[in-house]
Each structure stands twice: as C-alpha cells, then as structure tokens.
Scaffold this motif. Structure first.
Motif, PDB file in Angstrom:
ATOM      1  N   THR A 136      52.936  17.495 -13.576  1.00 23.88           N
ATOM      2  CA  THR A 136      53.871  17.403 -14.693  1.00 23.88           C
ATOM      3  C   THR A 136      54.784  16.186 -14.535  1.00 23.88           C
ATOM      4  O   THR A 136      54.774  15.508 -13.502  1.00 23.88           O
ATOM      5  CB  THR A 136      54.725  18.678 -14.817  1.00 23.88           C
ATOM      6  N   ALA A 137      55.563  15.911 -15.574  1.00 25.64           N
ATOM      7  CA  ALA A 137      56.465  14.758 -15.575  1.00 25.64           C
ATOM      8  C   ALA A 137      57.375  14.797 -14.355  1.00 25.64           C
ATOM      9  O   ALA A 137      57.873  15.852 -13.964  1.00 25.64           O
ATOM     10  CB  ALA A 137      57.298  14.750 -16.854  1.00 25.64           C
ATOM     11  N   GLY A 138      57.581  13.631 -13.763  1.00 30.18           N
ATOM     12  CA  GLY A 138      58.399  13.543 -12.571  1.00 30.18           C
ATOM     13  C   GLY A 138      57.626  13.705 -11.287  1.00 30.18           C
ATOM     14  O   GLY A 138      58.187  13.598 -10.193  1.00 30.18           O
ATOM     15  N   GLY A 139      56.307  13.980 -11.392  1.00 27.43           N
ATOM     16  CA  GLY A 139      55.464  14.021 -10.213  1.00 27.43           C
ATOM     17  C   GLY A 139      55.352  15.353  -9.521  1.00 27.43           C
ATOM     18  O   GLY A 139      54.940  15.410  -8.364  1.00 27.43           O
ATOM     19  N   ALA A 140      55.700  16.464 -10.184  1.00 35.31           N
ATOM     20  CA  ALA A 140      55.505  17.786  -9.590  1.00 35.31           C
ATOM     21  C   ALA A 140      54.047  18.204  -9.773  1.00 35.31           C
ATOM     22  O   ALA A 140      53.478  18.042 -10.858  1.00 35.31           O
ATOM     23  CB  ALA A 140      56.431  18.806 -10.219  1.00 35.31           C
ATOM     24  N   GLN A 141      53.454  18.768  -8.710  1.00 32.65           N
ATOM     25  CA  GLN A 141      52.041  19.129  -8.760  1.00 32.65           C
ATOM     26  C   GLN A 141      51.818  20.496  -8.122  1.00 32.65           C
ATOM     27  O   GLN A 141      52.469  20.846  -7.135  1.00 32.65           O
ATOM     28  CB  GLN A 141      51.209  18.076  -8.025  1.00 32.65           C
ATOM     29  N   VAL A 142      50.896  21.270  -8.705  1.00 34.96           N
ATOM     30  CA  VAL A 142      50.581  22.592  -8.169  1.00 34.96           C
ATOM     31  C   VAL A 142      49.133  22.922  -8.517  1.00 34.96           C
ATOM     32  O   VAL A 142      48.601  22.447  -9.535  1.00 34.96           O
ATOM     33  CB  VAL A 142      51.548  23.660  -8.742  1.00 34.96           C
ATOM     34  N   SER A 160      55.925   9.429  -8.376  1.00 32.78           N
ATOM     35  CA  SER A 160      56.654   9.536  -9.648  1.00 32.78           C
ATOM     36  C   SER A 160      57.031   8.185 -10.219  1.00 32.78           C
ATOM     37  O   SER A 160      58.010   8.054 -10.945  1.00 32.78           O
ATOM     38  CB  SER A 160      57.911  10.391  -9.471  1.00 32.78           C
ATOM     39  N   GLY A 161      56.255   7.142  -9.900  1.00 33.72           N
ATOM     40  CA  GLY A 161      56.437   5.865 -10.561  1.00 33.72           C
ATOM     41  C   GLY A 161      57.373   4.917  -9.848  1.00 33.72           C
ATOM     42  O   GLY A 161      57.741   5.107  -8.688  1.00 33.72           O
TER      43      GLY A 161
END
Length: 483
Positions: A136-142, A160-161
């Motif tokens: 998801t936005a901001g680089g959260a991953q699951v 996150s860029g």
C-alpha cells in the motif's frame, strides 16, 4: 503532435492487465455510482467500456456522508489463477476491499473485507510459489490469503520512494526477469507528480532505487500533458512493454486550469541496464460523439450518478424520468445522471419536459462548483454555484411544454491573456441566443480542488422531470485553446 489520452475524461489511476491478446483497464470513480469503470482493448489505443465493476449498492454503499472526491480510490486490476482480482480502497465505507470475477464485464462479487490491510492504493502480486503480496501507499506490505481476506503475518515496511518526496503512493509490484520491481508515484498528484522505481531479489526486497529516478515526470516542462504519474506496466504478446498513467491537459493562462480531470495516457517502455525507460506519449483514439434516446431498458455503461441511482427510472417509454430528492445540485442527494466530459470543446443538449417539476442540464465538479440551465414553473434560469456563492445569472419566461436545453464550450474570453481561463460555457434554449456565458476556470480542479473532472448531465430539483434524449457532440479545437 497530438497527445490524446487512451481513455479521455475523468478516468484517473489506471490499472491494467493482459489475458492473451486482450487488455483490461480499471480506473477510480470516487463519489460516482456505479463505480470502477472497466475497459477492454486489443491494441492499447482503442478502448471500449465493458461495464462497471461496482454496480450494486451491496458492493458500493455510498451515502450522503461520502464527500465529493471521497468514495472509490485507486483500484489495482490483476488476472491470476483463472480469475480477475480487483483490490481497492473505498474511503469512508470499509477501507480496503477485494472483488473477483471470471468475466471482467461482470458480474463482480460482493466485497471481501481486508481488515488487516491498512493504507490506500493497495496492490496485488503473486510470487512463484503462489503467495499473494499486498503493498500500500507509503511502502507497507503484508502477505494475504485473497479468497478470505485474511492477512498472514505482520505488515512490514519496504521501499517508499525518494527521501523527503511528497505522497509516496500507487505501488505496483512485478516479477520481471530475475528481479522484483516496486514502482510508485510520488511528488503529489499535482504538477510535481512523478513515477519512480526500485528493484530487489524478492517481493519484500531489499530494494535499490533506479539511479535515473524519476523514470516519468513532466514537472518543470512545457509539455501539454502535466501531472503525469500513478502508473502501471503491462507486457504485450510480442514482448514489448508499455506504461499506462494519469495526466492532465491544462489550458488558459497562469497557472493553467485542467477541467476534464486526470485522464489515462499510454507510453512505450524500453529496458536499459535492467531499468525501464519511458518514451513519449502515444496518442489514443479520440472519443466520438454520444447520443442516447433512452429507448433501451438498461442504461449505457457510461452513465454515472452521484452516490446512488435510486430515483432514476425509465417509467415513460423512450424517456428518462428523474424524481427529485435533494432540492438542487448543492445537495449531496441530488438526483443526477451524467457522463464524463471527454473533450476540450463540446456541445451538449437534452429535450426536457418540466411540466411535473423543475430540472435541467448541468456541468458538475462537486456540490460547491457547478453551472446549470434549469427549466420549470414557466421560466428558464441559468444558475452558477462557485464556492459559497450561488446566484441566478439569467432568467427568462417561457411557454409550457418540452424544450431543448443546451450548453456549449467556447474559447476563453481573452485568449493570450495570462489571467484568461481555459474556456467559456454558454447556456441557452436551442434556437435562441445564449442566456448566459460563464467563465470555465471556476469549474476546474485548480479552483475547486478534489480529484474529479467535469461531468455533464441531467437533474431534477423538484417533482418529476422527464428527458426524451441527450446528445453530446464534438466541437473543433483551435490552436488558441492550448497554452
């Protein structure tokens, strides 16, 4: 050189997938119902709308609590294991949800809630052993079990860029060759918008950024397409790579006003040293005129309403019937049926019978920014709502009976003036001089804010109003219409 969008008008946040020789594309729809238009193409430049993924209230429960530019944000469309998967954020209506279908034209399933997926702009990707990853936005991953919506393990942070860059969002994860690539948008969805990318050995990294980032941006240039970003990649059957992304076409003086919203564009991608290089925009096929005489039992897939369509019927044969709810376009529950404006110059008309109520033809951005020509009670009025100001610009008594209402865009009032807006909008009764001509800049994103574009359509303010047909025609664009 022309730079036509592949899907013109307010169709932002394009996400694309390919199945065999067929391409499918989905876009954001915000507060409009039905939600998430689905398009099909065989050549990437000519697109046809198949339908809308969210066409039942059980899929998209938008209410008057949903603000304009709220609702449906940034879908990701993928095909895996014989099914189409659509993951999306529905703001103020449950957060992130997942839909599935065997046919992209529908029907799509009811939503699968994703309570463990936080943030906006969710992406779906499967690795070689079948594990599904959501970023998801901001680089959260699951990791996710997509059939149940249950997350596996705890979310973790990935790339996150660019450090300090505004709004890292719109992540998409791909396995290409021997690398995993994580592509994002950053810089905000205004003039600073950009696309950057990183790569790593596994879906969860670690990721190294491309030394040439951003790989796409038009900031600080005179390019006629600006705000480029929120991209997705697709590989053609011949092995070539392509990128779809959003952009806007600003017009007028300073700072430039875009009125159609963020549109979907296409560019070729080549690979150098294991990194994507984005080429110049490939022009899509311009949209044609549109006519609906309301003879068919179902609505054309391009028609949209504000939040719901409960008061819109075809109870009179060959006519559209609107039953008033909210008293005007200022209200969140207004009865409205419209289409996205898709051209910089156009002419829209409708034949209205206001004998049982009051309604008309409107150009809408949101509840605080709209122009309309309204008929009923023996008169026709042109109304402008700009921010906190609502005014009747012109008024004329008319005889009872059906009439054709018209709105037409034109050249700005002072072409070449740095303070000139992008266009004008002339409202009137067909066959008579225009009742009023209004400055188009006040129906632009730069004035109104938000994430949508102009929508042209019919509405009811009181009682019951009937419409026999609606026509939307193209007008020739002149060189002075460009900045």
């Amino acid at each position: 050189m022309s730079h036509h969008p592949i899907v013109p008008g307010f169709h932002p946040d394009p996400s694309i997938c390919r199945v065999g020789d067929d391409y499918y594309l989905a876009c954001s729809s915000f507060e409009y119902f039905p939600g998430i238009p689905i398009f099909h193409s065989r050549d990437l430049v000519r697109w046809t709308q198949l339908g809308n993924a969210l066409e039942r209230s059980s899929q998209l429960p938008l209410t008057t609590e949903t603000p304009s530019s709220g609702g449906v944000y940034a879908p990701t469309l993928r095909h895996h294991d014989g099914r189409f998967w659509l993951i999306v954020t529905v703001v103020a209506a449950g957060g992130n949800v997942l839909f599935t279908a065997t046919d992209p034209a529908g029907p799509w399933s009811d939503p699968i809630p994703l309570p463990g997926v936080h943030g906006i702009d969710p992406d779906l990707a499967w690795d070689d052993d079948g594990t599904c990853w959501v970023t998801t936005a901001g680089g959260a991953q699951v990791r996710l079990e997509p059939r149940t919506g249950q997350t596996l393990g705890e979310p973790h942070q990935v790339w996150s860029g660019t450090r300090g860059a505004l709004a890292p969002e719109a992540p998409h994860l791909y396995k290409i060759g021997g690398h995993w690539y994580l592509m994002i948008a950053e810089g905000g969805t205004e003039r600073g918008h950009a696309v950057s990318i990183a790569r790593g050995p596994a879906p969860d990294g670690p990721f190294e950024p491309c030394p040439a980032n951003p790989i796409l941006t038009h900031r600080g240039t005179h390019h006629p397409v600006q705000n480029t970003g929120h991209a997705d990649l697709v590989q053609a059957p011949d092995g070539a790579w392509w990128m779809v992304f959003l952009g806007v076409r600003p017009r007028g003086g300073t700072p430039g006003w875009h009125v159609l919203g963020r549109e979907a564009f296409l560019a070729p991608v080549t690979w150098e040293g294991g990194w994507p290089v984005v080429g110049e925009i490939v022009s899509g096929t311009p949209a044609g005129p549109f006519m609906d005489d309301f003879d068919l039992p179902r609505f054309d897939t391009s028609w949209i309403s504000v939040r719901s369509r409960q008061a819109t019927t075809k109870e009179r044969a060959g006519w559209l019937t609107l039953h008033a709810r909210g008293a005007s376009l200022d209200e969140r529950d207004v009865t409205f049926l419209g289409r996205r404006a898709q051209h910089l110059r156009w002419h829209a008309r409708t034949l209205i019978d206001p004998s049982q109520g009051r309604g008309g033809l409107a150009v809408r951005l949101d509840e605080d920014h709209h122009y309309e020509i309204e008929a009923g009670e023996g008169r026709v009025r042109v109304i402008a709502r700009i921010g906190s100001v609502r005014t009747v610009v012109a008024e004329q008594e008319v005889s009872a009976g059906p009439m054709v209402l018209s709105v037409q865009t034109g050249e700005p009032r002072r072409p070449g003036d740095p303070c000139s807006g992008p266009d004008t909008l002339a409202f009137g009764i067909e066959g008579l001089p225009a009742l009023a001509t209004l400055d188009g800049r006040y129906l632009s994103t730069e004035v109104a804010g938000g994430f949508t574009g102009r929508v042209i359509g019919m509405y009811a303010a009181t009682g019951t109003v009937h419409f026999d047909w609606f026509a939307y025609d193209l007008l020739e664009e002149t060189p002075s219409s460009s900045r």
